[in-house]
Design an enzyme around this catalytic site. Structure first.
Site: not given
Length: 122
Positions: A21, A53, A73, A99
């Site tokens: 990954e 933004y 996290e 994900k």
């Protein structure tokens, strides 16, 4: 308190527990909710009186693209901390990192981390 919501910020990144990954990468989706006072901007119609933004989106995209964390996290926390550090206006941030294609056998769902931080947690 007023809020700005930025949703469906899609980025290609390299966060994941499995070594492949962090080499091959994958798509992530980030949604964010920012708490700040928008009263002055509502009166003046001036970008100087709100949060631009574009800078938040750029920060998120850069973090997702360049980070190689094992955990979602950690990525969500890095996004929250970065936004709180770069903006004096934002008092609280809520980050959702999704994900869409987790490499888990027989699992076709999504994994989503929700994390809320404010200036007091820093």
């Amino acid at each position: 308190m007023d809020c700005i919501h930025l949703t469906e910020i899609r980025c290609y990144g390299y966060t994941g527990y499995l070594p492949e990954e962090q080499v091959l990468g994958q798509w992530f989706e980030v949604d964010i909710k920012l708490w700040l006072d928008l009263a002055q901007a509502a009166e003046t119609d001036a970008i100087a009186d709100t949060l631009d933004y574009r800078s938040v989106i750029s920060t998120i995209q850069n973090l997702v693209k360049t980070s190689k964390f094992a955990l979602l996290e950690k990525l969500a926390g890095a996004i929250a901390d970065s936004i709180l550090q770069q903006s004096d206006r934002v008092t609280q941030v809520q980050v959702f990192v999704t994900k869409p294609a987790a490499p888990i056998p027989d699992f076709g769902g999504k994994i989503r981390i929700e994390l809320t931080r404010n200036k007091a947690h820093r």
